[in-house]
Design an enzyme around this catalytic site. Structure first.
Site, PDB file in Angstrom:
ATOM      1  N   HIS A 110       0.751  -1.302   0.042  1.00 11.23           N
ATOM      2  CA  HIS A 110      -0.002   0.167  -0.058  1.00 11.23           C
ATOM      3  C   HIS A 110       0.943   1.278  -0.035  1.00 11.23           C
ATOM      4  CE1 HIS A 110      -3.101  -2.760   0.753  1.00 11.23           C
ATOM      5  NE2 HIS A 110      -2.418  -3.363   1.665  1.00 11.23           N
ATOM      6  N   HIS A 268       3.067  -7.967   1.130  1.00 14.93           N
ATOM      7  CA  HIS A 268       2.380  -8.762   1.923  1.00 14.93           C
ATOM      8  C   HIS A 268       1.100  -9.437   1.213  1.00 14.93           C
ATOM      9  CE1 HIS A 268       0.124  -5.139   2.253  1.00 14.93           C
ATOM     10  NE2 HIS A 268      -1.208  -5.824   2.468  1.00 14.93           N
ATOM     11  N   ARG A 287      -1.136  -4.210  -6.637  1.00 16.59           N
ATOM     12  CA  ARG A 287      -0.983  -5.704  -6.664  1.00 16.59           C
ATOM     13  C   ARG A 287       0.006  -6.000  -7.554  1.00 16.59           C
ATOM     14  NH1 ARG A 287      -6.365  -3.726  -6.868  1.00 16.59           N
ATOM     15  NH2 ARG A 287      -7.670  -4.192  -4.925  1.00 16.59           N
TER      16      ARG A 287
HETATM   17  N1  LIG Z   1      -3.865  -6.638   3.211  1.00 18.48           N
HETATM   18  N2  LIG Z   1      -5.257  -6.622   3.274  1.00 18.48           N
HETATM   19  C1  LIG Z   1      -5.830  -5.498   2.675  1.00 18.48           C
HETATM   20  O1  LIG Z   1      -5.010  -4.723   2.369  1.00 18.48           O
HETATM   21  C2  LIG Z   1      -7.303  -5.355   2.503  1.00 18.48           C
HETATM   22  O2  LIG Z   1      -7.981  -4.160   3.331  1.00 18.48           O
HETATM   23  C3  LIG Z   1      -7.728  -5.243   0.930  1.00 18.48           C
HETATM   24  O3  LIG Z   1      -9.311  -4.765   1.065  1.00 18.48           O
HETATM   25  C4  LIG Z   1      -7.462  -6.654   0.358  1.00 18.48           C
HETATM   26  O4  LIG Z   1      -6.091  -6.785   0.299  1.00 18.48           O
HETATM   27  C5  LIG Z   1      -7.834  -6.424  -1.118  1.00 18.48           C
HETATM   28  O5  LIG Z   1      -7.328  -7.785  -1.750  1.00 18.48           O
HETATM   29  P1  LIG Z   1      -7.359  -8.073  -3.016  1.00 18.48           P
HETATM   30  O6  LIG Z   1      -6.855  -6.935  -3.803  1.00 18.48           O
HETATM   31  O7  LIG Z   1      -8.701  -8.159  -3.488  1.00 18.48           O
HETATM   32  O8  LIG Z   1      -6.717  -9.215  -3.396  1.00 18.48           O
HETATM   33 ZN   LIG Z   2      -2.891  -5.119   2.694  1.00 17.65          ZN
END
Ligand SMILES: NNC(=O)[C@@H](O)[C@H](O)[C@H](O)COP(=O)(O)O
Ligand SMILES: [Zn+2]
Length: 414
Positions: A110, A268, A287
């Site tokens: 992030h 992560h 991602r």
């Molecule tokens: N580590 N977790 C997060 O950051 C969550 O809050 C997110 O909403 C999810 O990671 C989203 O995952 P996808 O992009 O759908 O694979």
């Molecule tokens: Zn995350």
């Protein structure tokens, strides 16, 4: 002082547990019986906050968003110091979630604040806000995840003994990485970039050989890693995540009640289990693997910190919470950022407890058992599993129960 029930918003991402097997579906239905659980649908996340992508609404009036109430009297609901610090009269500084994970989430990181602002300006479709997104996971069940890069010598050992990994990275870079321990930190980015920029078809071919090797020479990987590669290959056959995740990131297991904090720009991916997750109020996800969603490999490779802390250093240890008193146990997970802390409140038997006013807003969810929650001295509200409540600044909260009763409270105070 203020306390009222709210309804969260469900995200049906593909990696969620299906139907009633998902804690997200159970909590959503228990909190709002009009929610019909579709057994064929994945229920991945329950959002509890004011983020415009999926805002919480009032139980008494689903047409009214939590942010509408907050904006009617920001100082009453957020507290003067939080309004002044975060400069918002409608939004909570944090987003609180339940995640119920059936399949591995994307290999991701992030942004910090400056990168978040840049990504949102350049690509608002994929980056819906301009905020940073540091986050903390608190395990409700056994929980498995990738968090941060493995220690450099562990990456080196795998690089030297796994032919597919060495061929992707290239023998020169693999040799340099091996020869000079001092240079490894600066070479880590090049190794990660080599994996992430290998064409998909080539990765898929190498992945097939890697999986075969885990069956033929499991001793090269160790039993845990061999199993993990085989398991995740079933979920995402031939995916780059088998290399950049399994061979380069720490694989960590948390027991219920353990937590880990992920600073912005740390790689992560959550793998399995049910968790509470709290984050700065953002949905910015960069991602790069194990996902059908938009991947931004260039941004991910260029933005990571490439720190290599062992798993133990990333765990967020619980602390005492002196503002809570009575028959409950209190555990405070207080990461080194301003937007949120999470308090676990656990009754193992009948009793009562109280919590002094917090100088900011809170969201409370009941994850087990039932009881009553009230503003100190006022009539109690029924609080059973799945129940979600907003608690305004400076509100003294009273809790009581006839038996077991577990709640999590995310809050921000400035
Ligand atoms: N580590 N977790 C997060 O950051 C969550 O809050 C997110 O909403 C999810 O990671 C989203 O995952 P996808 O992009 O759908 O694979
Ligand atoms: Zn995350």
């Amino acid at each position: 002082m203020s306390l009222f029930p709210i309804i969260g918003a469900v995200q049906n991402y593909a990696w969620g547990k299906f139907g009633s097997s998902s804690a997200v579906a159970q909590f959503a239905h228990d909190n709002d019986p009009s929610v019909v659980i579709d057994e064929s649908q994945p229920y991945a996340e329950l959002w509890m906050g004011t983020h415009p992508k999926a805002p919480a609404v009032l139980s008494q009036d689903k047409a009214k968003k939590l942010s509408d109430v907050i904006s009617s009297d920001p100082v009453k609901y957020l507290g003067k110091s939080v309004v002044e610090k975060f400069h918002s009269k409608t939004e909570l500084p944090f987003l609180f979630k339940v995640l119920s994970i059936n399949k591995v989430l994307s290999i991701q990181a992030h942004p910090d604040k400056s990168l978040g602002a840049q990504l949102h300006a350049d690509d608002p479709q994929h980056y819906p806000d301009s905020n940073h997104k540091p986050e903390m996971a608190v395990a409700l069940t056994d929980f498995e995840a990738f968090c941060g890069f493995k220690p450099l010598d562990e990456i080196d050992q795998l690089l030297q003994k796994i032919p597919e990994f060495k061929e992707i990275v290239g023998s020169d870079l693999a040799a340099k990485f091996h020869e000079s321990a001092a240079e490894r930190k600066s070479l880590l980015r090049s190794v990660f970039a080599a994996v992430m920029t290998t064409p998909e078809e080539s990765i898929s071919n190498y992945a097939a050989k890697l999986v075969e090797r885990t069956h033929k020479q499991p001793e090269l990987f160790g039993p845990v890693l061999a199993d993990l590669i085989q398991r995740l290959n079933v979920q995402f056959p031939g995916d780059v995540g088998l290399f950049c995740g399994c061979l380069m990131l720490n694989h960590c297991n948390l027991k219920s009640g353990e937590a880990m904090f992920l600073q912005a720009k740390e790689p992560h991916a959550y793998i399995s289990g049910d968790i509470m997750e709290c984050m700065a109020a953002s949905d910015n996800v960069i991602r790069a693997g194990f996902t059908p969603k938009f991947k931004d490999v260039k941004i991910l490779v260029s933005s990571l910190t490439y720190s290599t802390d062992p798993v133990e250093d990333q765990k967020q240890k619980p602390a005492a919470f002196p503002r809570g008193s009575g028959d409950a146990e209190f555990a405070l997970y207080d990461p080194p950022i301003d937007e949120f802390s999470v308090l676990q409140i656990k009754f193992k038997k009948a009793g009562s407890a109280s919590i002094k006013g917090i100088h900011g807003p809170s969201i409370v969810i009941v994850t087990g058992g039932s009881g009553e929650i009230s503003i100190q001295g006022q009539k109690g509200l029924k609080a059973s599993t799945g129940g979600i409540f907003f608690v305004g600044a400076e509100t003294e909260v009273a809790l009581k129960t006839e038996g077991e009763f577990t709640l999590y409270r995310a809050f921000c105070e400035a």
